[in-house]
Motif scaffolding. Structure first.
Motif, PDB file in Angstrom:
ATOM      1  N   GLY A 187     -10.471 -12.819 -11.206  1.00 24.17           N
ATOM      2  CA  GLY A 187     -11.094 -13.022  -9.883  1.00 24.17           C
ATOM      3  C   GLY A 187     -10.451 -12.953  -8.641  1.00 24.17           C
ATOM      4  O   GLY A 187     -10.718 -13.356  -7.546  1.00 24.17           O
ATOM      5  N   GLU A 188      -9.231 -12.210  -8.694  1.00 27.17           N
ATOM      6  CA  GLU A 188      -8.253 -12.097  -7.578  1.00 27.17           C
ATOM      7  C   GLU A 188      -8.923 -11.023  -6.649  1.00 27.17           C
ATOM      8  O   GLU A 188      -9.132  -9.947  -7.331  1.00 27.17           O
ATOM      9  CB  GLU A 188      -6.951 -12.018  -8.101  1.00 27.17           C
ATOM     10  CG  GLU A 188      -6.029 -11.646  -6.711  1.00 27.17           C
ATOM     11  CD  GLU A 188      -4.749 -11.875  -6.816  1.00 27.17           C
ATOM     12  OE1 GLU A 188      -3.903 -11.491  -6.335  1.00 27.17           O
ATOM     13  OE2 GLU A 188      -4.545 -12.694  -7.934  1.00 27.17           O
ATOM     14  N   GLU A 189      -9.448 -11.139  -5.634  1.00 25.84           N
ATOM     15  CA  GLU A 189      -9.973  -9.907  -4.921  1.00 25.84           C
ATOM     16  C   GLU A 189      -8.926  -9.040  -4.289  1.00 25.84           C
ATOM     17  O   GLU A 189      -7.809  -9.321  -4.108  1.00 25.84           O
ATOM     18  CB  GLU A 189     -10.733 -10.354  -3.291  1.00 25.84           C
ATOM     19  CG  GLU A 189      -9.538 -11.301  -2.580  1.00 25.84           C
ATOM     20  CD  GLU A 189     -10.237 -12.072  -1.444  1.00 25.84           C
ATOM     21  OE1 GLU A 189     -10.298 -11.277  -0.393  1.00 25.84           O
ATOM     22  OE2 GLU A 189     -10.921 -13.118  -1.721  1.00 25.84           O
TER      23      GLU A 189
ATOM     24  N   LYS B 270      -6.039  -5.716   7.257  1.00 26.48           N
ATOM     25  CA  LYS B 270      -4.971  -5.133   8.207  1.00 26.48           C
ATOM     26  C   LYS B 270      -4.111  -4.105   7.484  1.00 26.48           C
ATOM     27  O   LYS B 270      -4.029  -4.032   6.319  1.00 26.48           O
ATOM     28  CB  LYS B 270      -3.813  -6.491   7.858  1.00 26.48           C
ATOM     29  CG  LYS B 270      -3.710  -7.699   8.735  1.00 26.48           C
ATOM     30  CD  LYS B 270      -3.049  -7.297  10.162  1.00 26.48           C
ATOM     31  CE  LYS B 270      -3.307  -8.276  11.123  1.00 26.48           C
ATOM     32  NZ  LYS B 270      -2.637  -7.980  12.560  1.00 26.48           N
ATOM     33  N   PRO B 271      -3.965  -3.132   8.261  1.00 26.76           N
ATOM     34  CA  PRO B 271      -3.497  -1.679   7.645  1.00 26.76           C
ATOM     35  C   PRO B 271      -2.178  -1.882   6.847  1.00 26.76           C
ATOM     36  O   PRO B 271      -1.313  -2.676   7.166  1.00 26.76           O
ATOM     37  CB  PRO B 271      -3.287  -0.718   8.586  1.00 26.76           C
ATOM     38  CG  PRO B 271      -3.661  -1.583  10.235  1.00 26.76           C
ATOM     39  CD  PRO B 271      -4.167  -2.748   9.685  1.00 26.76           C
ATOM     40  N   ASN B 272      -2.149  -1.340   6.037  1.00 24.34           N
ATOM     41  CA  ASN B 272      -0.837  -1.316   5.229  1.00 24.34           C
ATOM     42  C   ASN B 272       0.374  -0.621   5.856  1.00 24.34           C
ATOM     43  O   ASN B 272       0.442   0.524   5.908  1.00 24.34           O
ATOM     44  CB  ASN B 272      -0.975  -0.745   3.690  1.00 24.34           C
ATOM     45  CG  ASN B 272       0.232  -0.612   2.816  1.00 24.34           C
ATOM     46  OD1 ASN B 272       1.219  -0.581   3.221  1.00 24.34           O
ATOM     47  ND2 ASN B 272      -0.373  -0.730   1.671  1.00 24.34           N
ATOM     48  N   ARG B 273       1.085  -1.536   6.367  1.00 22.46           N
ATOM     49  CA  ARG B 273       2.547  -0.928   6.979  1.00 22.46           C
ATOM     50  C   ARG B 273       3.344  -0.258   6.284  1.00 22.46           C
ATOM     51  O   ARG B 273       4.039   0.920   6.673  1.00 22.46           O
ATOM     52  CB  ARG B 273       3.281  -2.273   7.357  1.00 22.46           C
ATOM     53  CG  ARG B 273       2.902  -2.890   8.706  1.00 22.46           C
ATOM     54  CD  ARG B 273       2.810  -2.844   9.678  1.00 22.46           C
ATOM     55  NE  ARG B 273       3.579  -3.512  10.841  1.00 22.46           N
ATOM     56  CZ  ARG B 273       4.089  -2.747  11.562  1.00 22.46           C
ATOM     57  NH1 ARG B 273       4.187  -1.613  11.696  1.00 22.46           N
ATOM     58  NH2 ARG B 273       4.819  -3.466  12.534  1.00 22.46           N
ATOM     59  N   THR B 274       3.407  -0.293   4.896  1.00 22.58           N
ATOM     60  CA  THR B 274       4.156   0.349   3.889  1.00 22.58           C
ATOM     61  C   THR B 274       3.630   2.017   3.837  1.00 22.58           C
ATOM     62  O   THR B 274       4.377   2.845   4.256  1.00 22.58           O
ATOM     63  CB  THR B 274       4.129   0.068   2.549  1.00 22.58           C
ATOM     64  OG1 THR B 274       4.763  -1.373   2.456  1.00 22.58           O
ATOM     65  CG2 THR B 274       5.002   0.819   1.731  1.00 22.58           C
ATOM     66  N   ALA B 275       2.319   2.064   4.090  1.00 22.02           N
ATOM     67  CA  ALA B 275       1.886   3.399   4.052  1.00 22.02           C
ATOM     68  C   ALA B 275       1.975   4.131   5.490  1.00 22.02           C
ATOM     69  O   ALA B 275       2.409   5.370   5.424  1.00 22.02           O
ATOM     70  CB  ALA B 275       0.341   3.272   3.751  1.00 22.02           C
TER      71      ALA B 275
ATOM     72  N   GLY C 172     -10.981  -9.444   7.527  1.00 23.62           N
ATOM     73  CA  GLY C 172      -9.542  -9.680   7.749  1.00 23.62           C
ATOM     74  C   GLY C 172      -8.632  -8.470   7.454  1.00 23.62           C
ATOM     75  O   GLY C 172      -7.611  -9.024   6.829  1.00 23.62           O
TER      76      GLY C 172
ATOM     77  N   LYS D 220      -6.808  -5.964  -2.889  1.00 22.38           N
ATOM     78  CA  LYS D 220      -6.514  -5.884  -1.243  1.00 22.38           C
ATOM     79  C   LYS D 220      -7.319  -4.896  -0.629  1.00 22.38           C
ATOM     80  O   LYS D 220      -7.555  -3.862  -1.344  1.00 22.38           O
ATOM     81  CB  LYS D 220      -4.985  -5.623  -1.045  1.00 22.38           C
ATOM     82  CG  LYS D 220      -4.524  -5.924   0.113  1.00 22.38           C
ATOM     83  CD  LYS D 220      -3.018  -5.955   0.043  1.00 22.38           C
ATOM     84  CE  LYS D 220      -2.435  -7.396  -0.431  1.00 22.38           C
ATOM     85  NZ  LYS D 220      -1.008  -7.198  -0.384  1.00 22.38           N
TER      86      LYS D 220
ATOM     87  N   SER E  73       9.459   2.541  10.506  1.00 21.76           N
ATOM     88  CA  SER E  73       8.998   1.211   9.743  1.00 21.76           C
ATOM     89  C   SER E  73       9.052  -0.098  10.599  1.00 21.76           C
ATOM     90  O   SER E  73       8.398  -1.197  10.250  1.00 21.76           O
ATOM     91  CB  SER E  73      10.189   0.909   8.744  1.00 21.76           C
ATOM     92  OG  SER E  73      11.388   0.906   9.595  1.00 21.76           O
TER      93      SER E  73
ATOM     94  N   THR F 268       4.533   3.386   7.284  1.00 16.79           N
ATOM     95  CA  THR F 268       5.862   3.653   7.401  1.00 16.79           C
ATOM     96  C   THR F 268       6.222   5.152   6.724  1.00 16.79           C
ATOM     97  O   THR F 268       6.835   5.865   7.172  1.00 16.79           O
ATOM     98  CB  THR F 268       6.747   2.712   6.701  1.00 16.79           C
ATOM     99  OG1 THR F 268       6.556   1.666   7.388  1.00 16.79           O
ATOM    100  CG2 THR F 268       8.248   3.193   6.643  1.00 16.79           C
ATOM    101  N   LEU F 269       5.577   5.200   5.544  1.00 11.83           N
ATOM    102  CA  LEU F 269       5.758   6.405   4.875  1.00 11.83           C
ATOM    103  C   LEU F 269       5.447   7.650   5.547  1.00 11.83           C
ATOM    104  O   LEU F 269       5.908   8.728   5.682  1.00 11.83           O
ATOM    105  CB  LEU F 269       4.931   6.309   3.328  1.00 11.83           C
ATOM    106  CG  LEU F 269       5.279   7.439   2.424  1.00 11.83           C
ATOM    107  CD1 LEU F 269       6.986   7.577   2.095  1.00 11.83           C
ATOM    108  CD2 LEU F 269       4.612   7.199   1.062  1.00 11.83           C
TER     109      LEU F 269
END
Lengths: 336, 336
Positions: B8-10, B57-62, B55, B12, B70, B64-65
């Motif tokens: 049941g974990e939504e 939020k764009p993935n900062r990791t992606a 809600g 990301k 970063s 950064t890549l």
DNA sequence: CTGAAAGCGCTAACAA
DNA sequence: TTGTTAGCGCTTTCAG
């Protein structure tokens, strides 16, 4: 001369580059780095050699994206200038390093909005978990919805894994100590709504005494900077010609410390005229020899981190873990 | 179906999800988020609405890549338990937040190897720049080769952008202050190889006096923890029946502070018997009212960060920028 | 104005 | 034991 060193400005190496230099595929490089045993010894040796030579380090960002694990933990505290939270951070830097994690530290400055910003940023950064010293309970339900592994530290909160010292027990130690020293008129320095005030009143009451409202030096709960705490105490002192208590308990060391300094400045003797006890046992109480409630920070952070790890790995059941450690009272010159 | 959704974990959200919900392509979502003007107003509004609702939020990791940026800065300090470096960290947390950066903090613990580890980790994490309080000069040439934007703080180092207070000037202020107070026999607490010792000797010499070797309380240069500093001072005191100086300069506040406490414990009066001056003007010197050389930390960190930013953006020429600020001496009870 | 598609550096099937 | 390939989530050409 190798192609990688031909350019004056060496580009950042990638596995692809290593692969080319070692005459293997990029996948093999990945295997070598990740210790996959199914690699030809000779090839592995070649790869290791090149890696060593060029000082290659795999790009953690790419790994994070691929593995959906960043080995990053977000830490948000309410007042980074308070030595207590600095001690916390020190312990966390140490603890996380031991486990190959890095931490991103944020100060929420007692501000609920900033705290939410911090949490949002942690999420965007793909942290694996959050360690939170909450401002209030305000953001907790929203945080819960995010379903990110979280451990609340220094406070116990419903529905969350929490690690803290028993405030009730700590405050009880203070009250009983002061009363046993013969003090009957007690004072308090801190915010009105803090649980430490409630516990203090309770402990006093259980000893057949009571805490008078006039003996509460109220600190604004949102701006707990050293400066504003000092101002709040000064305001109290200026409006109370004579202090109607012989012992006072500061809800944290900063409060006790600033009070102590003001007493010194005004030639009021501690502990002869007024005894002082603080909370947190930081460098502040140690430096001015103020009695204070000690918290086992290293242990607390170790436990908090360990729970967080287990939560991240999904190794424990859903029911929140609550750890409440016993504090101890360090008695120093300020109260004897 | 993976274990997450079973529990049941939504999952990301990603831009793809937002795109689907808003009936546009993922590219358009990216455009909206990045403020690209070439987007239909209606579509943009739809996208914003969805983003707000879920809600996202764009993935900062992606990011950064993809962007090769970063917005992370690596900070390595030599002793996180020293309040001075804590103040530094506080200022940096504030400063970086102002500029949309996050910091990863590491303690090198006066250890050259650990420092190199820290740097390696920063590189692996793709930090845009490094702020370094160097242990020694040991890693600097290797660091230089990494060609990562770096600003050295609290010290001035060749070939690196550096922001620091003038140690020479600070120490000179101390020496002149003590001598002007009538002290002729001076002492020093700190490591032998520190430049502050050299400057202190020089300043004393320029005033027609000299610092005797027996009056140097040597601190181990690698283990500067509060505890080991205390031990080093105790060792000195135990082997020197009578102190042959009337004023002593602690190379940092921790040294001055521990000395001060030991004087208190041994009933030696400060400043009557011995005057004490520290360096860094931390909470330690403030709490025990020890004179100390003040460093404008906020300003220093602001400048350091600003230089780092410019370096990251390539806005400045290659020649290193050196900023040496003037310190001031805060005179307190310990030396008057 | 918009979508398709390439690719950032890496991991992990899947084939060979 | 290997290489090829398909993405992870994002930005940015390049066509339309």
């Amino acid at each position: 001369m190798n192609s990688y060193s031909e350019m004056g400005e060496e580009m950042k190496m990638t596995m692809k580059d290593i692969a080319k230099l070692a005459n293997v595929s990029q996948a093999t490089v990945s295997r070598v780095i990740n210790g996959n045993p199914n690699v030809n010894k000779e090839a592995a040796k070649r790869v290791f050699k090149i890696i060593e030579e060029v000082g290659f380090k795999p790009n953690r960002t790419a790994q994070t994206l691929k593995n959906n694990a960043s080995f990053l933990t977000g830490v948000s505290v309410i007042d980074i200038s308070n030595p207590y939270f600095m001690d916390l951070i020190e312990a966390l830097e140490y603890e996380s390093r031991q486990h190959g994690y890095n931490i991103i530290i944020h100060n929420s400055n007692h501000n609920v909005l900033t705290e939410w910003d911090n949490i949002q940023n942690f999420m965007a950064r793909q942290v694996d978990g959050i360690l939170l010293v909450p401002t209030t309970s305000h953001n907790l339900s929203a945080l819960k919805k995010l379903e990110v592994p979280t451990v609340i530290i220094t406070q116990i909160k419903d529905e969350f894994d929490s690690v803290a010292v028993s405030h009730k027990q700590g405050v009880k130690l203070v009250a009983e100590h002061l009363i046993s020293q013969g003090h009957h008129k007690l004072g308090y320095i801190g915010p009105m709504h803090d649980e430490r005030l409630l516990f203090f009143k309770e402990a006093i009451f259980n000893n057949g005494l009571c805490l008078r409202d006039e003996n509460i030096i109220e600190l604004g709960s949102d701006s707990n900077s050293q400066y504003s705490i000092r101002q709040d105490i000064i305001k109290y002192l200026d409006t109370h010609e004579k202090l109607d208590f012989t012992a006072v308990f500061g809800f944290n060391d900063v409060g006790a410390f600033e009070f102590m300094k003001l007493m010194n400045e005004r030639q009021i003797k501690v502990p002869e005229d007024i005894a002082v006890v603080g909370f947190d046992d930081t460098i502040l109480s140690k430096s001015l020899s103020i009695s204070s409630v000690h918290q086992p920070i290293r242990d607390m952070m170790q436990m908090a981190f360990s729970i967080l790890q287990k939560r991240i790995k999904g190794e424990i059941e859903e029911t929140p873990i609550k750890i409440e450690l016993e504090p101890s009272l360090i008695i120093r010159n300020s109260s004897k």
